[in-house]
Write a protein that holds these residues in place. Structure first.
Motif, short mmCIF file in Angstrom:
data_model
loop_
_atom_site.label_atom_id
_atom_site.label_comp_id
_atom_site.label_asym_id
_atom_site.label_seq_id
_atom_site.Cartn_x
_atom_site.Cartn_y
_atom_site.Cartn_z
N LYS A 18 0.90 -1.04 0.00
CA LYS A 18 -0.06 -0.01 0.04
C LYS A 18 0.83 1.33 0.23
CE LYS A 18 -4.12 -2.28 2.04
NZ LYS A 18 -3.51 -3.64 1.73
N GLY A 19 2.20 1.21 0.00
CA GLY A 19 3.20 2.30 -0.16
C GLY A 19 2.97 3.19 0.91
N ALA A 20 2.74 2.66 2.11
CA ALA A 20 2.40 3.52 3.41
C ALA A 20 3.84 4.05 3.96
CB ALA A 20 1.96 2.78 4.38
N LEU A 21 3.58 5.29 4.41
CA LEU A 21 4.65 6.01 4.97
C LEU A 21 4.05 6.99 5.90
CD1 LEU A 21 4.99 9.27 3.58
CD2 LEU A 21 5.97 7.61 1.93
N THR A 45 -0.96 6.92 2.03
CA THR A 45 -0.53 5.75 1.09
C THR A 45 -0.53 5.88 -0.22
OG1 THR A 45 -2.83 5.13 0.73
CG2 THR A 45 -1.94 4.27 2.72
N VAL A 46 -0.21 5.21 -1.04
CA VAL A 46 -0.11 5.38 -2.51
C VAL A 46 -1.46 5.61 -3.03
CG1 VAL A 46 -0.22 2.71 -3.10
CG2 VAL A 46 0.73 4.42 -4.70
N ALA A 59 10.74 5.70 -5.92
CA ALA A 59 9.86 4.22 -6.01
C ALA A 59 8.36 4.70 -5.68
CB ALA A 59 10.58 3.27 -4.96
N LEU A 60 8.08 5.43 -4.76
CA LEU A 60 6.61 5.76 -4.51
C LEU A 60 6.08 6.38 -5.77
CD1 LEU A 60 4.33 5.87 -2.61
CD2 LEU A 60 5.22 7.97 -1.65
N VAL A 61 6.71 7.27 -6.33
CA VAL A 61 6.29 7.93 -7.41
C VAL A 61 5.85 6.90 -8.44
CG1 VAL A 61 6.59 9.52 -9.47
CG2 VAL A 61 7.36 10.20 -7.20
N ASP A 62 6.83 6.19 -8.85
CA ASP A 62 6.51 5.10 -10.04
C ASP A 62 5.07 3.96 -9.46
OD1 ASP A 62 8.66 5.92 -11.22
OD2 ASP A 62 10.07 4.25 -10.53
N HIS A 63 5.13 3.81 -8.09
CA HIS A 63 3.88 3.10 -7.62
C HIS A 63 2.75 3.91 -7.96
CE1 HIS A 63 2.50 0.48 -4.05
NE2 HIS A 63 1.64 0.19 -5.33
N THR A 98 3.86 11.00 -15.91
CA THR A 98 5.42 11.45 -15.55
C THR A 98 5.50 11.86 -13.96
OG1 THR A 98 5.40 13.75 -16.12
CG2 THR A 98 5.80 12.30 -17.91
N PRO A 99 6.61 11.76 -13.54
CA PRO A 99 6.82 12.41 -12.04
C PRO A 99 6.47 13.87 -12.17
CG PRO A 99 8.71 10.90 -12.71
CD PRO A 99 7.72 11.07 -13.70
N GLU A 100 6.80 14.52 -12.99
CA GLU A 100 6.64 15.96 -12.89
C GLU A 100 5.07 16.23 -13.37
OE1 GLU A 100 10.49 15.05 -14.24
OE2 GLU A 100 8.51 14.35 -14.94
#
Length: 361
Positions: free
Chosen positions: A34-37, A46-47, A83-87, A106-108
């Motif tokens: 879940k990409g949690a932080l 989360t993501v 990695a979170l951006v890609d997720h 894209t990340p931007e």
């Protein structure tokens, strides 16, 4: 909707956006990652929070490019976490069925969309139109696979005009005799919407060709005796509130406590709109504590459109024109309009009796 409104076009876009958001949230809910932080304020993200905010922002901004946007998340943590951006980008692409614009690739572009709604304005009394949203309300419960919600609201000059709330794990059929809790789950899910003056409607979360049309909810708060109050609260989970006072006030009114018990504010407002509860009281530990606009804007309208009334602990209407924090109010008192003054009196008398006059304005 079965009643024509000047804001039917806005409602249609909000429904498209929130259904795309619900699909994203469910994909994350079913995932092991879940990409949690933790954010700087030690609340979880989360993501899903980032992906949903990006999709809501993109869909609403594309349809109404001149409208303001206010959302909970900012892109600060994304910049330092590729990695979170890609997720997040992978999740948006995976869930894109063409129903919403969902452009970030894209990340931007992702970070730009997130940051479109991270400023502290516009919600002032002369600010015009602004969309307010909470991508995942109840992130802590979401991480456990429990009740959460997605909130979208349209304000005009700081006034609630439109609400769309998705509860992907809440049954559209409530059982009033049984308390609703964070673990009362249904994969059916539902959406509630309201346009000021046109009532609150119940929609299927993900409609099919055989889905019924939206249902106009009854105005169940129009004539409620004091003896029929039912509470919804968040008990023993949030350090910001005063559980003993909440319990004492509720029981002094003859209602059970905690009864319905939900962590997120948006699920609580939804329970009030559905008739599962008809009262909530929330007193913060300090007068310096203020609510966040995305936890309440629009969702309160769902309750008001079934006959409910919402003020703060001082009896003032909730002022949504101050920006990201409700700095003009302290706490919440929500109850059927006909008995709201009695609930408010019980709140204030209890605070005086318990020596907490410091919490009275």
């Amino acid at each position: 909707m079965t009643t024509e409104s000047l804001y039917d076009a806005e409602l249609a876009v909000a429904l498209t956006a929130i259904r795309a958001a619900a699909k994203i949230s469910r994909a994350v809910l079913d995932s092991s990652n879940k990409g949690a932080l933790l954010k700087a304020d030690l609340t979880p993200v989360t993501v899903a929070d980032y992906a949903v905010q990006a999709v809501l922002t993109d869909t609403l901004h594309s349809a109404f490019p001149l409208d303001g946007l206010v959302g909970e998340e900012s892109s600060g943590d994304l910049h330092s976490n590729p990695a979170l951006v890609d997720h997040v980008l992978s999740l948006i692409k995976e869930c894109d069925d063409g129903s919403a614009k969902q452009a970030p690739s894209t990340p931007e572009s992702l970070c730009s969309l997130i940051d479109l709604c991270s400023a502290s304005t516009p919600t002032g009394p002369d600010s015009g139109r602004a969309w307010i949203f909470d991508p995942i309300d109840g992130t802590a419960t979401f991480l456990r696979g429990e009740q959460y919600a997605i909130n979208v609201a349209l304000l005009i000059d700081g006034q609630q005009i439109l609400s769309a709330v998705a509860c992907p794990l809440l049954s559209p059929t409530v059982t009033p005799t049984a308390p609703l809790t964070n673990t009362t789950l249904s994969r059916t899910g539902c959406i509630l919407t309201a346009i000021r003056g046109h009532g609150t409607f119940l929609h299927p979360l993900l409609p099919t060709s055989s889905s019924p049309p939206p249902i106009l909810l009854p105005r169940h708060c129009d004539a409620v005796p004091l003896s029929s109050l039912r509470s919804v609260t968040s008990y023993n989970t949030l350090p910001s509130g005063l559980d003993p006072l909440h319990a004492q006030i509720t029981r002094s009114l003859g209602a059970a406590f905690p009864d319905n018990d939900l962590l997120g504010w948006i699920p609580r407002w939804t329970a009030l709109a559905l008739g599962q509860a008809n009262m909530t009281v929330w007193i913060y530990r300090s007068r310096t504590r203020h609510a966040k606009i995305w936890d309440h804007a629009g969702a309160m309208l769902l309750f008001e459109e079934v006959g409910g009334m919402v003020t703060d602990v001082d009896g003032r209407p909730i002022d949504l024109s101050r920006g990201r924090l409700l700095e003009g109010n302290f706490g919440f008192v929500a109850a059927p309009r006909g008995v709201h003054h009695l609930v408010l009196r019980a709140v204030r008398e209890t605070l005086r009796k318990e020596g907490r006059g410091d919490l009275l304005g």
